[in-house]
Design a protein around this motif. Structure first.
Motif, PDB file in Angstrom:
ATOM      1  N   THR A 363       0.828  -1.206   0.000  1.00 32.72           N
ATOM      2  CA  THR A 363       0.000   0.000   0.000  1.00 32.72           C
ATOM      3  C   THR A 363       0.860   1.254   0.000  1.00 32.72           C
ATOM      4  O   THR A 363       0.609   2.206  -0.738  1.00 32.72           O
ATOM      5  CB  THR A 363      -0.932  -0.001   1.221  1.00 32.72           C
ATOM      6  N   LEU A 364       1.901   1.240   0.818  1.00 39.53           N
ATOM      7  CA  LEU A 364       2.781   2.403   0.930  1.00 39.53           C
ATOM      8  C   LEU A 364       3.436   2.738  -0.404  1.00 39.53           C
ATOM      9  O   LEU A 364       3.541   3.911  -0.786  1.00 39.53           O
ATOM     10  CB  LEU A 364       3.855   2.139   1.986  1.00 39.53           C
ATOM     11  N   LEU A 365       3.865   1.715  -1.143  1.00 34.91           N
ATOM     12  CA  LEU A 365       4.608   1.917  -2.385  1.00 34.91           C
ATOM     13  C   LEU A 365       3.740   1.743  -3.629  1.00 34.91           C
ATOM     14  O   LEU A 365       4.259   1.746  -4.747  1.00 34.91           O
ATOM     15  CB  LEU A 365       5.790   0.945  -2.445  1.00 34.91           C
ATOM     16  N   ASP A 366       2.446   1.594  -3.433  1.00 41.56           N
ATOM     17  CA  ASP A 366       1.493   1.487  -4.548  1.00 41.56           C
ATOM     18  C   ASP A 366       1.839   0.311  -5.452  1.00 41.56           C
ATOM     19  O   ASP A 366       1.848   0.421  -6.685  1.00 41.56           O
ATOM     20  CB  ASP A 366       1.444   2.790  -5.346  1.00 41.56           C
ATOM     21  N   LEU A 367       2.089  -0.842  -4.837  1.00 46.65           N
ATOM     22  CA  LEU A 367       2.366  -2.070  -5.576  1.00 46.65           C
ATOM     23  C   LEU A 367       1.102  -2.918  -5.652  1.00 46.65           C
ATOM     24  O   LEU A 367       0.266  -2.883  -4.751  1.00 46.65           O
ATOM     25  CB  LEU A 367       3.475  -2.865  -4.887  1.00 46.65           C
ATOM     26  N   GLU A 368       0.976  -3.702  -6.709  1.00 47.18           N
ATOM     27  CA  GLU A 368      -0.202  -4.541  -6.869  1.00 47.18           C
ATOM     28  C   GLU A 368      -0.126  -5.806  -6.028  1.00 47.18           C
ATOM     29  O   GLU A 368      -1.128  -6.500  -5.859  1.00 47.18           O
ATOM     30  CB  GLU A 368      -0.373  -4.909  -8.347  1.00 47.18           C
ATOM     31  N   ALA A 369       1.045  -6.123  -5.516  1.00 46.29           N
ATOM     32  CA  ALA A 369       1.251  -7.342  -4.736  1.00 46.29           C
ATOM     33  C   ALA A 369       0.727  -7.157  -3.318  1.00 46.29           C
ATOM     34  O   ALA A 369       0.086  -6.156  -2.989  1.00 46.29           O
ATOM     35  CB  ALA A 369       2.735  -7.706  -4.731  1.00 46.29           C
ATOM     36  N   GLY A 370       0.991  -8.157  -2.476  1.00 46.34           N
ATOM     37  CA  GLY A 370       0.629  -8.058  -1.065  1.00 46.34           C
ATOM     38  C   GLY A 370      -0.786  -8.463  -0.732  1.00 46.34           C
ATOM     39  O   GLY A 370      -1.268  -8.179   0.367  1.00 46.34           O
ATOM     40  N   THR A 371      -1.461  -9.170  -1.649  1.00 51.86           N
ATOM     41  CA  THR A 371      -2.855  -9.530  -1.421  1.00 51.86           C
ATOM     42  C   THR A 371      -3.185 -10.821  -2.148  1.00 51.86           C
ATOM     43  O   THR A 371      -2.523 -11.186  -3.127  1.00 51.86           O
ATOM     44  CB  THR A 371      -3.790  -8.403  -1.895  1.00 51.86           C
ATOM     45  N   LEU A 372      -4.225 -11.510  -1.679  1.00 53.33           N
ATOM     46  CA  LEU A 372      -4.734 -12.715  -2.337  1.00 53.33           C
ATOM     47  C   LEU A 372      -6.074 -12.385  -2.968  1.00 53.33           C
ATOM     48  O   LEU A 372      -7.139 -12.631  -2.391  1.00 53.33           O
ATOM     49  CB  LEU A 372      -4.889 -13.864  -1.330  1.00 53.33           C
ATOM     50  N   VAL A 373      -6.055 -11.793  -4.146  1.00 50.21           N
ATOM     51  CA  VAL A 373      -7.262 -11.485  -4.898  1.00 50.21           C
ATOM     52  C   VAL A 373      -6.994 -11.752  -6.368  1.00 50.21           C
ATOM     53  O   VAL A 373      -5.844 -11.773  -6.816  1.00 50.21           O
ATOM     54  CB  VAL A 373      -7.713 -10.011  -4.716  1.00 50.21           C
ATOM     55  N   ALA A 374      -8.075 -11.953  -7.118  1.00 54.11           N
ATOM     56  CA  ALA A 374      -7.938 -12.171  -8.550  1.00 54.11           C
ATOM     57  C   ALA A 374      -7.263 -10.977  -9.205  1.00 54.11           C
ATOM     58  O   ALA A 374      -7.504  -9.819  -8.827  1.00 54.11           O
ATOM     59  CB  ALA A 374      -9.308 -12.415  -9.173  1.00 54.11           C
ATOM     60  N   ASP A 375      -6.401 -11.266 -10.166  1.00 52.71           N
ATOM     61  CA  ASP A 375      -5.634 -10.300 -10.960  1.00 52.71           C
ATOM     62  C   ASP A 375      -4.401  -9.763 -10.251  1.00 52.71           C
ATOM     63  O   ASP A 375      -3.613  -9.031 -10.866  1.00 52.71           O
ATOM     64  CB  ASP A 375      -6.508  -9.120 -11.427  1.00 52.71           C
ATOM     65  N   ALA A 376      -4.209 -10.094  -8.982  1.00 54.25           N
ATOM     66  CA  ALA A 376      -2.974  -9.698  -8.301  1.00 54.25           C
ATOM     67  C   ALA A 376      -1.831 -10.586  -8.780  1.00 54.25           C
ATOM     68  O   ALA A 376      -2.051 -11.719  -9.217  1.00 54.25           O
ATOM     69  CB  ALA A 376      -3.127  -9.815  -6.788  1.00 54.25           C
ATOM     70  N   PRO A 377      -0.598 -10.089  -8.745  1.00 55.22           N
ATOM     71  CA  PRO A 377       0.531 -10.947  -9.116  1.00 55.22           C
ATOM     72  C   PRO A 377       0.572 -12.198  -8.242  1.00 55.22           C
ATOM     73  O   PRO A 377       0.299 -12.131  -7.038  1.00 55.22           O
ATOM     74  CB  PRO A 377       1.751 -10.059  -8.870  1.00 55.22           C
ATOM     75  N   ALA A 378       0.945 -13.309  -8.853  1.00 55.86           N
ATOM     76  CA  ALA A 378       1.039 -14.566  -8.106  1.00 55.86           C
ATOM     77  C   ALA A 378       2.389 -14.641  -7.407  1.00 55.86           C
ATOM     78  O   ALA A 378       3.203 -15.536  -7.640  1.00 55.86           O
ATOM     79  CB  ALA A 378       0.835 -15.753  -9.034  1.00 55.86           C
ATOM     80  N   ASP A 379       2.631 -13.657  -6.538  1.00 61.98           N
ATOM     81  CA  ASP A 379       3.817 -13.627  -5.680  1.00 61.98           C
ATOM     82  C   ASP A 379       3.383 -14.165  -4.330  1.00 61.98           C
ATOM     83  O   ASP A 379       2.759 -13.438  -3.529  1.00 61.98           O
ATOM     84  CB  ASP A 379       4.363 -12.204  -5.548  1.00 61.98           C
ATOM     85  N   LEU A 380       3.693 -15.422  -4.065  1.00 61.61           N
ATOM     86  CA  LEU A 380       3.102 -16.133  -2.938  1.00 61.61           C
ATOM     87  C   LEU A 380       4.159 -16.921  -2.185  1.00 61.61           C
ATOM     88  O   LEU A 380       5.207 -17.280  -2.732  1.00 61.61           O
ATOM     89  CB  LEU A 380       2.030 -17.111  -3.437  1.00 61.61           C
TER      90      LEU A 380
END
Length: 432
Positions: A363-380
């Motif tokens: 959230t701080l750096l406005d990245l799409e990662a950091g969450t488990l939702v559809a369309d988010a990067p699959a960085d897991l």
């Protein structure tokens, strides 16, 4: 790319506060579906990984990572840092700009990003310098570096002493909503010090800085934030007094975030013992009362980000008298199990531990990662939070082995790390 399903997992998603069973489906590097609850009837041909009840969460995002590349590659390279990150479940690292040369222009930003992309391991991003060559006097090319991909701007460990320069930096950054980060350390009180003022430093004969030095500098920085309206990160807050200043600034509506290093959540000044240089850190370790205050600030959400403060130093720089030893510690591989001590020993909910490691920095750096939702990067990452781990510095993937956790018994083992849906670390096969 075929669809990959990770089934029979305990999903931990700080953005939605979901902690429960589920399945994540991945295709073309992104999450395509998150199924909560038991999953049955997957289509034929889907590659499946059975998590066996292990925890599946967004990959960790570490916004304060130092390397030796460029300029001091024997200390750490982008490759060795990336391998360390992958083993630790860190899927995005943000490099500090105090390299040689400094990351103070668009060409250097591009170099870091291109080099990281070529490695094809974790996501490598970079912060840009706030001043040219980190000299604290001449404003760097902040706007051009932002366009080139720098995520935020900082002089790293160096204090921008010149208030006029910092005011110019903040005013300029506010014009296009850039994030400025500063270490709060009053320079005249902290110059040449290696410990925190108190009985221990006196007994050991160490030059020491009073804790108030952090609050004094933070109060100056916050006054400039109020004047300019800039987005601001308090970098590596470490004292209870500074937390009070942070809380007051938030109450006044200032857009101020704060990070803390994992070391200051896990250790206190007594860990220095008889001049143990792996605990020579900057900021120095604080009294136990400060450590407890920092833990409560994480619990309450006052602290937004936990970092590894990964600072590699070769043995020859650490095996010196305490006052002469290089400050800092490696931490990418131990970040998750160290953070899980907040859960195992202090009762924080797992989601509250993961939030400042994933959603908070994203959230701080406005990245799409950091969450488990559809369309988010699959960085897991898939991990077992209760698995015992004994840290052995000799087995770390970092080129430097200066870990204060060496020999410490922790809990929490990373089983799988995926970046863009690709498995880049698999401890199930390697056993490490």
């Amino acid at each position: 790319m075929s669809v990959l399903a990770i089934t029979n997992a305990r999903l931990l998603d700080p953005t939605s506060d979901y902690d429960g069973p589920g399945t994540v489906l991945i295709e073309n590097g992104s999450i395509v579906e998150v199924v909560r609850g038991a999953t049955t009837g997957l289509a034929n041909g889907i590659e499946t990984i059975d998590a066996g009840g292990a925890c599946l969460s967004p990959g960790l995002i570490d916004i304060r990572v130092k390397t030796g590349e460029p300029g001091a590659e024997p200390r750490e390279t982008l490759k060795s840092a990336s391998l360390s990150a992958a083993a630790g479940g860190v899927t995005t690292i943000v490099i500090q700009p105090d390299t040689d040369p400094a990351v103070d222009d668009p060409a250097m930003v591009d170099f870091i990003l291109q080099r990281g992309a070529a490695l094809n391991l974790v996501n490598v991003r970079t912060a840009g310098a706030a001043t040219r060559a980190l000299d604290g006097q001449r404003m760097a090319e902040i706007g051009l570096m932002a366009e080139a991909g720098a995520l935020y701007f900082t002089d790293s460990d160096r204090t921008i002493v010149n208030t006029r320069t910092l005011l110019r930096v903040m005013s300029y950054a506010a014009a296009f909503n850039a994030l400025i980060a500063c270490r709060p350390s009053e320079p005249w009180l902290s110059e040449g010090t290696v410990a925190t003022s108190g009985e221990l430093a006196t007994r050991l004969g160490l030059s020491a800085v009073p804790a108030i030095a952090e609050r004094i500098q933070l109060d100056r920085d916050l006054a400039l934030v109020e004047q300019t309206g800039v987005r601001f990160l308090v970098d590596q807050i470490s004292t209870e007094g500074a937390l009070e200043s942070l809380a007051r600034a938030r109450a006044r509506g200032l857009e101020v975030a704060a990070s803390v290093s994992i070391n200051h959540l896990c250790f206190n000044e007594l860990d220095i013992g008889e001049y143990r240089t792996f605990y020579r850190l900057d900021p120095p370790l604080r009294p136990e009362s400060d450590r407890q205050a920092l833990i409560e600030a994480v619990r309450d959400g006052l602290i937004d980000v936990i970092t590894s403060a990964h600072t590699p130093a070769p043995a020859e720089d650490k095996r010196r008298p305490f006052a002469e030893a290089a400050p800092g510690a490696v931490g990418l591989e131990t970040l998750l199990p160290a953070a899980l001590t907040l859960h195992h020993e202090h009762g924080l909910d797992l989601l509250d531990v993961l939030r400042p490691l994933t959603q908070g920095p994203a959230t701080l750096l406005d990245l799409e990662a950091g969450t488990l939702v559809a369309d988010a990067p699959a960085d897991l990452i898939l991990f077992d939070p209760g698995a015992p781990v004994v840290v052995d510095a000799d087995t770390l993937k970092s080129k430097s082995r200066n870990s204060p956790f060496d020999g410490r018994r922790l809990q929490g083992r990373v089983l799988l790390t995926l970046v863009g849906g690709r498995i880049i670390h698999d401890a199930r096969r390697t056993g490490t």
